[in-house]
Motif scaffolding. Structure first.
Motif, short mmCIF file in Angstrom:
data_model
loop_
_atom_site.label_atom_id
_atom_site.label_comp_id
_atom_site.label_asym_id
_atom_site.label_seq_id
_atom_site.Cartn_x
_atom_site.Cartn_y
_atom_site.Cartn_z
N VAL A 1 0.84 -1.21 0.00
CA VAL A 1 0.00 0.00 0.00
C VAL A 1 0.87 1.25 0.00
O VAL A 1 0.52 2.27 -0.61
CB VAL A 1 -0.95 -0.01 1.23
CG1 VAL A 1 -1.74 1.27 1.32
CG2 VAL A 1 -1.88 -1.20 1.15
N ASN A 2 2.04 1.19 0.63
CA ASN A 2 2.94 2.35 0.67
C ASN A 2 3.41 2.73 -0.73
O ASN A 2 3.54 3.91 -1.05
CB ASN A 2 4.14 2.08 1.56
CG ASN A 2 3.79 2.17 3.03
OD1 ASN A 2 2.79 2.79 3.39
ND2 ASN A 2 4.61 1.56 3.88
N ALA A 3 3.65 1.76 -1.58
CA ALA A 3 4.07 2.06 -2.95
C ALA A 3 2.96 2.80 -3.69
O ALA A 3 3.22 3.75 -4.43
CB ALA A 3 4.43 0.77 -3.68
N LYS A 4 1.73 2.36 -3.48
CA LYS A 4 0.60 3.05 -4.12
C LYS A 4 0.48 4.48 -3.61
O LYS A 4 0.22 5.41 -4.38
CB LYS A 4 -0.70 2.28 -3.85
CG LYS A 4 -0.78 0.94 -4.53
CD LYS A 4 -2.07 0.25 -4.18
CE LYS A 4 -2.13 -1.14 -4.78
NZ LYS A 4 -3.39 -1.82 -4.48
N LEU A 5 0.69 4.66 -2.33
CA LEU A 5 0.60 6.01 -1.76
C LEU A 5 1.73 6.89 -2.26
O LEU A 5 1.53 8.09 -2.51
CB LEU A 5 0.59 5.93 -0.23
CG LEU A 5 -0.68 5.36 0.38
CD1 LEU A 5 -0.54 5.24 1.89
CD2 LEU A 5 -1.89 6.21 0.03
N TYR A 6 2.93 6.35 -2.46
CA TYR A 6 4.03 7.13 -3.01
C TYR A 6 3.76 7.51 -4.47
O TYR A 6 4.12 8.61 -4.91
CB TYR A 6 5.36 6.38 -2.90
CG TYR A 6 5.98 6.50 -1.52
CD1 TYR A 6 6.29 7.74 -0.99
CD2 TYR A 6 6.25 5.38 -0.78
CE1 TYR A 6 6.85 7.85 0.27
CE2 TYR A 6 6.81 5.46 0.49
CZ TYR A 6 7.11 6.72 1.01
OH TYR A 6 7.66 6.82 2.25
N ILE A 7 3.14 6.62 -5.22
CA ILE A 7 2.76 6.95 -6.60
C ILE A 7 1.77 8.10 -6.60
O ILE A 7 1.89 9.06 -7.38
CB ILE A 7 2.20 5.70 -7.32
CG1 ILE A 7 3.29 4.66 -7.53
CG2 ILE A 7 1.55 6.09 -8.64
CD1 ILE A 7 2.78 3.33 -8.04
N LEU A 8 0.76 8.02 -5.74
CA LEU A 8 -0.23 9.10 -5.65
C LEU A 8 0.40 10.40 -5.17
O LEU A 8 0.07 11.48 -5.66
CB LEU A 8 -1.38 8.70 -4.72
CG LEU A 8 -2.35 7.66 -5.27
CD1 LEU A 8 -3.35 7.26 -4.20
CD2 LEU A 8 -3.07 8.20 -6.48
N LEU A 9 1.33 10.32 -4.22
CA LEU A 9 2.02 11.52 -3.73
C LEU A 9 2.81 12.17 -4.84
O LEU A 9 2.76 13.40 -5.02
CB LEU A 9 2.95 11.15 -2.56
CG LEU A 9 3.77 12.31 -1.99
CD1 LEU A 9 2.86 13.30 -1.31
CD2 LEU A 9 4.82 11.79 -1.05
#
Length: 120
Positions: A76-84
């Motif tokens: 989930v952190n990777a997805k959040l970094y992509i969104l960031l």
């Protein structure tokens, strides 16, 4: 007799002035009302365009968030970094564009004042 002609001429010119002033006043009011109507219509069109663009932006952002969230990544952190990163770029590009567009140097060159100062 000369003084009577002056008085008559004065009253006649005053009547003509009042007629002309009333006529010009009516025309000015009509022009003002048409300008006011055009301004009102342009504000309505601008607001409709603004709200339509806002809906398009919200739809685009919703698609991006949903698309990233549906990626087959387990983390989930990777997805959040992509969104960031995406939202950071989405914030910085207009910020840089506006800072360039609203700068005094840009308008100094665009207006031709720089060329005028060089020529003089």
């Amino acid at each position: 007799m000369n003084w009577m002609r002056k008085i008559f001429s004065f009253f006649l010119s005053q009547m003509a002035y009042k007629y002309a002033f009333g006529h010009v006043k009516k025309k000015a009011i009509l022009i003002y009302l048409k300008m006011l109507q055009a301004t009102r219509r342009s504000i309505i069109i601008a607001l409709l365009a603004f709200f339509t663009l806002q809906l398009m932006v919200f739809g685009f952002l919703g698609m991006v968030i949903t698309g990233v969230w549906l990626l087959p990544l387990a983390d989930v952190n990777a997805k959040l970094y992509i969104l960031l990163g995406f939202f950071g770029v989405l914030f910085l590009v207009p910020l840089i564009g506006l800072s360039i567009f609203l700068s005094e140097r840009f308008w100094f060159r665009l207006s031709g004042a720089e060329q005028m100062l060089k020529d003089s």
